[in-house]
Design an enzyme around this catalytic site. Structure first.
Site, mmCIF file in Angstrom:
data_model
loop_
_atom_site.group_PDB
_atom_site.id
_atom_site.type_symbol
_atom_site.label_atom_id
_atom_site.label_comp_id
_atom_site.label_asym_id
_atom_site.label_seq_id
_atom_site.Cartn_x
_atom_site.Cartn_y
_atom_site.Cartn_z
ATOM 1 N N GLU A 137 39.392 88.030 -5.923
ATOM 2 C CA GLU A 137 38.193 88.799 -6.225
ATOM 3 C C GLU A 137 38.255 89.300 -7.657
ATOM 4 O O GLU A 137 39.304 89.758 -8.111
ATOM 5 C CB GLU A 137 38.097 90.025 -5.311
ATOM 6 C CG GLU A 137 37.955 89.694 -3.861
ATOM 7 C CD GLU A 137 37.930 90.943 -2.997
ATOM 8 O OE1 GLU A 137 37.541 90.796 -1.838
ATOM 9 O OE2 GLU A 137 38.298 92.041 -3.457
ATOM 10 N N CYS A 138 37.178 89.220 -8.361
ATOM 11 C CA CYS A 138 36.978 89.804 -9.681
ATOM 12 C C CYS A 138 38.183 89.616 -10.608
ATOM 13 O O CYS A 138 38.373 88.543 -11.148
ATOM 14 C CB CYS A 138 36.583 91.268 -9.554
ATOM 15 S SG CYS A 138 35.845 91.913 -11.068
ATOM 16 N N GLY A 139 39.008 90.639 -10.799
ATOM 17 C CA GLY A 139 40.168 90.525 -11.669
ATOM 18 C C GLY A 139 41.130 89.441 -11.215
ATOM 19 O O GLY A 139 41.787 88.802 -12.035
ATOM 20 N N LEU B 200 40.216 86.595 -9.807
ATOM 21 C CA LEU B 200 39.628 85.348 -10.299
ATOM 22 C C LEU B 200 39.881 85.180 -11.788
ATOM 23 O O LEU B 200 40.151 84.075 -12.264
ATOM 24 C CB LEU B 200 38.120 85.325 -10.030
ATOM 25 C CG LEU B 200 37.712 85.042 -8.597
ATOM 26 C CD1 LEU B 200 36.221 85.313 -8.411
ATOM 27 C CD2 LEU B 200 38.056 83.633 -8.204
ATOM 28 N N MET B 201 39.805 86.272 -12.512
ATOM 29 C CA MET B 201 40.086 86.226 -13.943
ATOM 30 C C MET B 201 41.519 85.757 -14.178
ATOM 31 O O MET B 201 41.780 84.928 -15.041
ATOM 32 C CB MET B 201 39.853 87.602 -14.574
ATOM 33 C CG MET B 201 38.403 88.043 -14.542
ATOM 34 S SD MET B 201 38.166 89.796 -14.919
ATOM 35 C CE MET B 201 38.711 89.856 -16.625
#
Length: 137
Positions: A54-56, A58-59
């Site tokens: 999720e979010c970070g 995925l980064m």
């Protein structure tokens, strides 16, 4: 079993991995310096280890993150480069479609992006119907 992306040099035995949100851009150098863990995680995902991020998270799974003029290599399991901008300008949905290129994991891309997409977070784009905030392209 938990592992620390900043300190652990090796992956523990896993049946799958969940990488939650966070702010990897604030730890670019430490994350990039942990080459061994990044390489093991990339190899495990490429070999079919189920991964959810999720979010970070995925980064972190992308090829790189750029923030404040500094770019650092990340895991590279996702064919995207993250670019953080000074401030958010909107939110929206991204339309994905299955590419059929997944090997034991979901493989999708933006409907209007080429492979090797550059993902820009908080970048102003031309307004579009239903999606004024593009994350890919």
């Amino acid at each position: 079993m938990a592992f620390d992306t900043l300190r652990d040099q090796r992956l523990p035995p896993l049946d799958g991995v969940f990488i939650g949100g966070g702010f990897p851009e604030t730890h670019l150098d430490a994350l990039a310096a942990n080459r061994g863990l990044r390489a093991e995680l990339r190899a495990a995902i490429d070999a079919g280890l189920p991964a959810y991020a999720e979010c970070g998270g995925l980064m972190y799974l992308a090829r790189s993150i750029e923030w404040n003029g500094h770019r650092a290599e990340m895991v590279g399991a996702l064919p995207a480069d993250i670019v953080m901008h000074a401030r958010p300008v909107g939110r929206g949905y991204v339309h994905l479609r299955e590419t059929g290129h997944g090997r034991g994991r979901a493989a999708a891309r933006c409907s209007d992006a080429d492979s090797g997409a550059r993902v820009s977070l908080f970048e102003r784009r031309e307004p579009r119907a239903r999606n004024p905030f593009r994350l890919c392209g």
